[in-house]
Design a protein around this motif. Sequence first.
Motif, PDB file in Angstrom:
ATOM      1  N   PRO A 103       0.931  13.293   0.641  1.00 56.56           N
ATOM      2  CA  PRO A 103      -0.527  13.065   0.725  1.00 56.56           C
ATOM      3  C   PRO A 103      -0.957  12.452   2.052  1.00 56.56           C
ATOM      4  O   PRO A 103      -2.029  12.770   2.573  1.00 56.56           O
ATOM      5  CB  PRO A 103      -0.801  12.108  -0.444  1.00 56.56           C
ATOM      6  CG  PRO A 103       0.341  12.302  -1.381  1.00 56.56           C
ATOM      7  CD  PRO A 103       1.519  12.606  -0.513  1.00 56.56           C
ATOM      8  N   PHE A 104      -0.128  11.576   2.595  1.00 54.02           N
ATOM      9  CA  PHE A 104      -0.421  10.954   3.892  1.00 54.02           C
ATOM     10  C   PHE A 104      -0.339  12.007   4.997  1.00 54.02           C
ATOM     11  O   PHE A 104      -1.215  12.106   5.858  1.00 54.02           O
ATOM     12  CB  PHE A 104       0.574   9.817   4.140  1.00 54.02           C
ATOM     13  CG  PHE A 104       0.270   8.956   5.352  1.00 54.02           C
ATOM     14  CD1 PHE A 104      -0.996   8.918   5.923  1.00 54.02           C
ATOM     15  CD2 PHE A 104       1.261   8.163   5.922  1.00 54.02           C
ATOM     16  CE1 PHE A 104      -1.272   8.123   7.028  1.00 54.02           C
ATOM     17  CE2 PHE A 104       0.997   7.367   7.025  1.00 54.02           C
ATOM     18  CZ  PHE A 104      -0.274   7.355   7.585  1.00 54.02           C
TER      19      PHE A 104
ATOM     20  N   LEU B 122       0.843  -1.197   0.000  1.00 55.95           N
ATOM     21  CA  LEU B 122       0.000   0.000   0.000  1.00 55.95           C
ATOM     22  C   LEU B 122       0.883   1.254   0.000  1.00 55.95           C
ATOM     23  O   LEU B 122       1.899   1.305   0.695  1.00 55.95           O
ATOM     24  CB  LEU B 122      -0.891   0.021   1.242  1.00 55.95           C
ATOM     25  CG  LEU B 122      -1.946  -1.073   1.360  1.00 55.95           C
ATOM     26  CD1 LEU B 122      -2.582  -1.043   2.750  1.00 55.95           C
ATOM     27  CD2 LEU B 122      -3.013  -0.935   0.287  1.00 55.95           C
ATOM     28  N   THR B 123       0.481   2.262  -0.773  1.00 52.77           N
ATOM     29  CA  THR B 123       1.202   3.530  -0.732  1.00 52.77           C
ATOM     30  C   THR B 123       0.829   4.252   0.562  1.00 52.77           C
ATOM     31  O   THR B 123      -0.233   3.981   1.152  1.00 52.77           O
ATOM     32  CB  THR B 123       0.832   4.427  -1.928  1.00 52.77           C
ATOM     33  OG1 THR B 123      -0.540   4.834  -1.779  1.00 52.77           O
ATOM     34  CG2 THR B 123       1.014   3.705  -3.255  1.00 52.77           C
ATOM     35  N   PRO B 124       1.670   5.190   1.041  1.00 50.78           N
ATOM     36  CA  PRO B 124       1.297   5.949   2.241  1.00 50.78           C
ATOM     37  C   PRO B 124      -0.069   6.624   2.102  1.00 50.78           C
ATOM     38  O   PRO B 124      -0.850   6.652   3.058  1.00 50.78           O
ATOM     39  CB  PRO B 124       2.426   6.978   2.353  1.00 50.78           C
ATOM     40  CG  PRO B 124       3.609   6.297   1.738  1.00 50.78           C
ATOM     41  CD  PRO B 124       3.038   5.508   0.594  1.00 50.78           C
ATOM     42  N   GLU B 125      -0.388   7.162   0.908  1.00 53.17           N
ATOM     43  CA  GLU B 125      -1.686   7.809   0.718  1.00 53.17           C
ATOM     44  C   GLU B 125      -2.831   6.804   0.884  1.00 53.17           C
ATOM     45  O   GLU B 125      -3.854   7.112   1.505  1.00 53.17           O
ATOM     46  CB  GLU B 125      -1.773   8.456  -0.664  1.00 53.17           C
ATOM     47  CG  GLU B 125      -3.098   9.173  -0.887  1.00 53.17           C
ATOM     48  CD  GLU B 125      -3.224   9.797  -2.264  1.00 53.17           C
ATOM     49  OE1 GLU B 125      -4.055  10.718  -2.417  1.00 53.17           O
ATOM     50  OE2 GLU B 125      -2.499   9.363  -3.187  1.00 53.17           O
ATOM     51  N   GLU B 126      -2.678   5.597   0.349  1.00 54.37           N
ATOM     52  CA  GLU B 126      -3.723   4.580   0.474  1.00 54.37           C
ATOM     53  C   GLU B 126      -3.948   4.214   1.942  1.00 54.37           C
ATOM     54  O   GLU B 126      -5.090   3.997   2.368  1.00 54.37           O
ATOM     55  CB  GLU B 126      -3.347   3.345  -0.336  1.00 54.37           C
ATOM     56  CG  GLU B 126      -3.459   3.555  -1.840  1.00 54.37           C
ATOM     57  CD  GLU B 126      -2.867   2.426  -2.658  1.00 54.37           C
ATOM     58  OE1 GLU B 126      -3.165   2.359  -3.861  1.00 54.37           O
ATOM     59  OE2 GLU B 126      -2.090   1.620  -2.100  1.00 54.37           O
ATOM     60  N   VAL B 127      -2.865   4.174   2.718  1.00 51.28           N
ATOM     61  CA  VAL B 127      -2.992   3.902   4.156  1.00 51.28           C
ATOM     62  C   VAL B 127      -3.825   5.001   4.815  1.00 51.28           C
ATOM     63  O   VAL B 127      -4.735   4.736   5.610  1.00 51.28           O
ATOM     64  CB  VAL B 127      -1.599   3.810   4.814  1.00 51.28           C
ATOM     65  CG1 VAL B 127      -1.727   3.712   6.334  1.00 51.28           C
ATOM     66  CG2 VAL B 127      -0.825   2.612   4.272  1.00 51.28           C
TER      67      VAL B 127
ATOM     68  N   LEU C 250      -9.156  -4.587  -1.331  1.00 48.90           N
ATOM     69  CA  LEU C 250      -9.124  -3.131  -1.491  1.00 48.90           C
ATOM     70  C   LEU C 250      -8.647  -2.685  -2.866  1.00 48.90           C
ATOM     71  O   LEU C 250      -8.954  -1.575  -3.308  1.00 48.90           O
ATOM     72  CB  LEU C 250      -8.225  -2.509  -0.413  1.00 48.90           C
ATOM     73  CG  LEU C 250      -8.739  -2.577   1.022  1.00 48.90           C
ATOM     74  CD1 LEU C 250      -7.626  -2.239   1.999  1.00 48.90           C
ATOM     75  CD2 LEU C 250      -9.913  -1.621   1.219  1.00 48.90           C
ATOM     76  N   ALA C 251      -7.868  -3.556  -3.544  1.00 51.31           N
ATOM     77  CA  ALA C 251      -7.247  -3.166  -4.821  1.00 51.31           C
ATOM     78  C   ALA C 251      -8.244  -2.605  -5.841  1.00 51.31           C
ATOM     79  O   ALA C 251      -8.026  -1.513  -6.381  1.00 51.31           O
ATOM     80  CB  ALA C 251      -6.473  -4.340  -5.406  1.00 51.31           C
TER      81      ALA C 251
END
Length: 524
Positions: A350-351, A314-319, A427-428
């Motif tokens: 973004p996170f 997961l990217t930091p933004e997705e987290v 989630l993908a």
Amino acid sequence: MRRPGFHHRQHTRQGGGFKGMFGKVSLAFLVLAICTLSFLFLSTLSGGGSSAASGSPSEVSVDKLWETADSGGWRPSSAPRSDWPPPPTEGHGYLRVRCNGGLNQQRSAICNAVLAARIMNATLVLPELDANSFWHDDSGFQGIYDVEHFIKTLRYDARIVEKIPEVRKNGKTKKIKAYQLRPPRDAPISWYTTTALEKMKEHGAIYLTPFSHRLAEEINNPEYQRLRCRVNYHALRFKPNIMKLSKSIVDKLRSQGHFMSIHLRFEMDMLAFAGCFDIFTPEEQKILKKYRQENFAEKRLVYSERRAIGKCPLTPEEVGLILRALGFDNSTRIYLAAGELFGGERFMKPFRDLFPRLENHSSVDPSEELVENTRGLLGSAVDYMVCLLSDIFMPTYDGPSNFANNLLGHRLYYGFRTTLRPDRKGLAPIFINREKGRVAGFDEAVRQVMLKTNFGGPHKRIPPESFYTNSWPECFCQMSAQNPAHKCPPDNVMEILDSRLEREATDDLESAALTNSTVSVAER
């Protein structure tokens, strides 16, 4: 979750006139009310799954998530529940192991080493940590763990020494040279009781290297599994300086209320392993591909295919988006346990915009003492303790050789502490749709996926979930158990083991005295 219930009294006689009509209307209203409640109940079930079966709540409540998960009447217990004789003073030889990999792999390897020593009736030499090649750190076992506590805690289970003693033969002092063996991956117990034991008896000592994942995790012997838990959750205690430093960080974080910890696995090695390159610049892709060629087997990896089945970290933004969908706001304090994030600030911004209160051990306490004591394996140990003690822990990638693997099991054992385990595969498609501009219903879709995951309560271990991630039910018990196998051992179990150990030591002394006496008589 309780089903909405009702009590319905059946009448044998129906009234007539206005009373009869009133009774029919009342009955119709009651049926309508029951149908409405049933519909709401079924809707809740379809949205959230069965909370009793999955251990997850029927709806997302941030206040509830800050608390520990429901134990279901279980509590941690790794004490023996059947006959467990102490290790004999004379064994078949000495066992040396070299534990390679990161902190998680090393801890599971140490657990396996103690179990292997028990199985072979061997004396375990303090495990070696292959810290230098992975961490560029030569702290070793003595620099990370409390050696005295380790040996003392396991005194009922295995004989442990810091090094192979020298032997005196024909008036000369001689070192025992350990015979080197490479164990098969996930070797069965039979390999240790045959191949390894034969070489130990022949040479007096064996050296098993490498020793990561070299003993099968699923063993049909609950007492052996409980021994692993005793090693992992009781004997393996970090040195006092690491514990003190970790406590200081936790106290500072908690001084302002709850905090969660997140292990971001958005790092070069994991991204290269997963083959998730397309979101990076051409120069960054070049670095990742080079790292992959040098460290992993060649394999055809297509980003879009990997992404669609949740194989990308997961990217930091997705987290951040997952946390927002669950109801956490920008006042949430988050401790980040991670190495150097690949792509840097471009991916972190973004996170940070969503959750500005991000911390790591350096930002919590920027003192020189902390900087000096949180490098390499020591830093990983501090992160481990802070994550263990945090109110909520979220791993973004929890594979079997990952830092989070052991932590999840430790938090379960430490009192069913809340964990958020994103289902990357589920989630993908939601994230892919969002990237294509289809954002309607995004938060609700994320919540529905997360509701199907476990939030830290007891749950059945289903492969490929690791024993070190979930040691339930072997290392847990119930005070009021219907199944005798799940009943808690007596409170005085340690006293029983102590008395057995003392009795064994007394018998050995008497035996030695008798032998010496016999020799003296014979010499006369």
